[in-house]
Design a protein around this motif. Structure first.
Motif, PDB file in Angstrom:
ATOM      1  N   THR A  39       0.830  -1.207   0.000  1.00  0.00           N
ATOM      2  CA  THR A  39       0.000   0.000   0.000  1.00  0.00           C
ATOM      3  C   THR A  39       0.865   1.257   0.000  1.00  0.00           C
TER       4      THR A  39
ATOM      5  N   MET B 276       0.893   2.400  -5.260  1.00  0.00           N
ATOM      6  CA  MET B 276      -0.246   3.186  -5.721  1.00  0.00           C
ATOM      7  C   MET B 276      -0.018   3.652  -7.162  1.00  0.00           C
TER       8      MET B 276
ATOM      9  N   TYR C 266      -9.608   4.443  -4.798  1.00  0.00           N
ATOM     10  CA  TYR C 266      -8.365   4.871  -5.433  1.00  0.00           C
ATOM     11  C   TYR C 266      -8.635   6.113  -6.267  1.00  0.00           C
TER      12      TYR C 266
END
Length: 254
Positions: free
Chosen positions: A136, A141, A219
């Protein structure tokens, strides 16, 4: 390599829903289904959901059975573990399940931009001393931006307070929309069928009295990702290897 592992690898070579692409082959030929998973494999337009680091595939198979209106792909580099879920889904004739044996860092070679709707990250190694390897982290990302839809959903389920705290800080710092968050999942007010799915390792952590943490967030692609710069107390109970099932089982019954 043991005979049992070799046998499992041999079995999976014949499984129509398991894809194993060595890096050399990937570089030379690419992956012919990139951007075409719905059309060429699942034969439908249903959303595709990834489980990253799927291990034995408990979540991939469990979610596929609970949500037949979605497609699920379990991703892991360790094929001997993946064999369990691959075998079960084949025997149960689950048409909305696939498994992909590869490194997570290579996923953009297999999926086109916007091809994935959700990501599940279940009980990853928290990588307490290596921020760039945390699944994470802002590094990951940026990787997910290459195939996850804008406003796609990411789930993290973990026994690690370190991982949960880090992820919560990363999400807050980058102003991502939190859909649900709890540091004690099985005593929370979440009413969801996912609570019925427990991985092998999760059952061990619960037996030891450890709380299961869960965060679900949207997201959002960004030009710049901000990495949390905070001190987080490290998990004290991870001095043993998480793959050592004998130690886990012994401690679970202490």
């Amino acid at each position: 390599m043991g005979k049992n592992k070799l046998a499992k690898f041999a079995n999976m070579e014949g499984y129509p829903h398991v894809f194993q692409y060595p890096f050399a082959v990937l570089q030379e030929k690419g992956f012919e289904m990139k951007g075409k998973w719905n059309e060429k494999f699942f034969k439908n337009d249903n959303p595709i959901i990834l489980e990253l680091g799927c291990g034995k595939g408990e979540y991939t198979v469990g979610l596929a059975k609970l949500y037949p209106e979605n497609n699920f792909i379990g991703v892991d580099i360790k094929g001997a573990r993946m064999w369990s879920g691959a075998k079960q889904s084949l025997e149960e004739e689950l048409s909305n399940v696939a498994f992909l044996r590869t490194h997570i860092e290579l996923l953009s070679n297999f999926f086109e931009e916007g091809e994935i709707s959700e990501i599940w990250i279940t009980f990853p190694d928290p990588q307490m001393n290596k921020v760039n390897r945390r699944m994470t982290s802002t590094r990951f990302m940026k990787l997910y931006a290459q195939f996850l839809k804008p406003e796609g959903v990411i789930h993290l389920k973990s026994d690690s307070n370190f991982m949960f705290t880090y992820t919560s800080e990363m999400v807050a710092l980058n102003r991502l929309n939190v859909l649900f968050k709890t540091d004690d999942l099985y005593n929370s007010d979440l009413v969801d069928d996912i609570l019925s799915i427990k991985t092998f390792y999760e059952q061990q952590w619960i037996a030891r009295g450890l709380n299961i943490k869960y965060i679900k967030f949207e997201y959002s692609p960004k030009e710049e990702w901000l990495e949390p710069e905070i001190e987080i107390e490290q998990d004290s109970y991870r001095s043993f290897g998480r793959s050592n099932s004998q130690i886990l089982t012994k401690r679970a019954h202490e």
